[in-house]
Scaffold this motif. Sequence first.
Motif, mmCIF file in Angstrom:
data_model
loop_
_atom_site.group_PDB
_atom_site.id
_atom_site.type_symbol
_atom_site.label_atom_id
_atom_site.label_comp_id
_atom_site.label_asym_id
_atom_site.label_seq_id
_atom_site.Cartn_x
_atom_site.Cartn_y
_atom_site.Cartn_z
ATOM 1 N N ARG A 16 0.834 -1.200 0.000
ATOM 2 C CA ARG A 16 0.000 0.000 0.000
ATOM 3 C C ARG A 16 0.870 1.253 0.000
ATOM 4 O O ARG A 16 0.564 2.233 -0.678
ATOM 5 N N ASN A 81 -5.434 1.374 6.967
ATOM 6 C CA ASN A 81 -6.715 0.681 6.864
ATOM 7 C C ASN A 81 -7.790 1.570 7.473
ATOM 8 O O ASN A 81 -7.494 2.588 8.102
ATOM 9 N N GLU A 82 -9.025 1.183 7.281
ATOM 10 C CA GLU A 82 -10.120 2.067 7.701
ATOM 11 C C GLU A 82 -10.239 2.202 9.216
ATOM 12 O O GLU A 82 -10.584 3.271 9.712
ATOM 13 N N PHE A 108 -8.257 2.287 3.763
ATOM 14 C CA PHE A 108 -8.116 1.175 2.833
ATOM 15 C C PHE A 108 -8.904 -0.004 3.378
ATOM 16 O O PHE A 108 -8.845 -0.273 4.567
ATOM 17 N N ASP A 109 -9.628 -0.656 2.588
ATOM 18 C CA ASP A 109 -10.405 -1.885 2.777
ATOM 19 C C ASP A 109 -11.836 -1.686 2.299
ATOM 20 O O ASP A 109 -12.341 -2.496 1.571
ATOM 21 N N THR A 111 -14.904 -1.564 3.957
ATOM 22 C CA THR A 111 -15.989 -2.365 4.525
ATOM 23 C C THR A 111 -17.067 -1.440 5.095
ATOM 24 O O THR A 111 -16.873 -0.225 5.175
ATOM 25 N N GLU A 125 -11.576 0.472 -1.797
ATOM 26 C CA GLU A 125 -12.346 -0.743 -1.501
ATOM 27 C C GLU A 125 -11.699 -1.968 -2.132
ATOM 28 O O GLU A 125 -11.469 -2.015 -3.333
ATOM 29 N N VAL A 126 -11.423 -2.944 -1.292
ATOM 30 C CA VAL A 126 -10.876 -4.221 -1.734
ATOM 31 C C VAL A 126 -12.050 -5.127 -2.114
ATOM 32 O O VAL A 126 -12.986 -5.267 -1.340
ATOM 33 N N LEU A 128 -13.454 -8.011 -1.775
ATOM 34 C CA LEU A 128 -13.316 -9.234 -0.985
ATOM 35 C C LEU A 128 -14.096 -10.410 -1.559
ATOM 36 O O LEU A 128 -13.587 -11.530 -1.603
#
Length: 168
Positions: A16, A81-82, A108-109, A111, A125-126, A128
């Motif tokens: 990242r 990350n968030e 980052f992520d 969710t 947004e990953v 998932l």
Amino acid sequence: RIACLMEEFPVLSRQRFAGYKDALSELNIDAKPEWMRLTRARAIDMPKEDRPYLTWGREQMKNWLHEGWRETNCTAIFVQNESAAIGVMQVLQEEGIQVPRQVSIIGFDGTPICDYVSPQLCAVEVPLADMGIKAMELLNQQINNTGIKPPSIVLPLRIREGASVAPP
């Protein structure tokens, strides 16, 4: 002037962080060392709690503020990350720094936790669910064709919009 707050050692953090530097480079932005906060402290080593990265983000931002973050004149922070981004946002707000009016924050992520804070957190947004599907497809291929090396797959990311980032 986009700051970055990441852990130094985990593989995902390094990737990242490399993406952060690549993005600035593509925009011809010369990233200054004082914009980057890489820490050796690991959130997983912290006492067990529901959201260790929230605490990590809060502690890191408090320390950075104490060590001269305001002097960087950064107008945005990209956080590992968030959960950590929410901790950063909380500390900035407690210090009277308005998000996103004075500082934009992106995590980052991506969710649903992004929706439970004010302002809503913007995040990379990953995918998932897509990752899970691709992983199962590759696992099935490996089970059925043991001699085939699995390909490297890169899935597209997207921005989960939120109100924590001000328009340019």
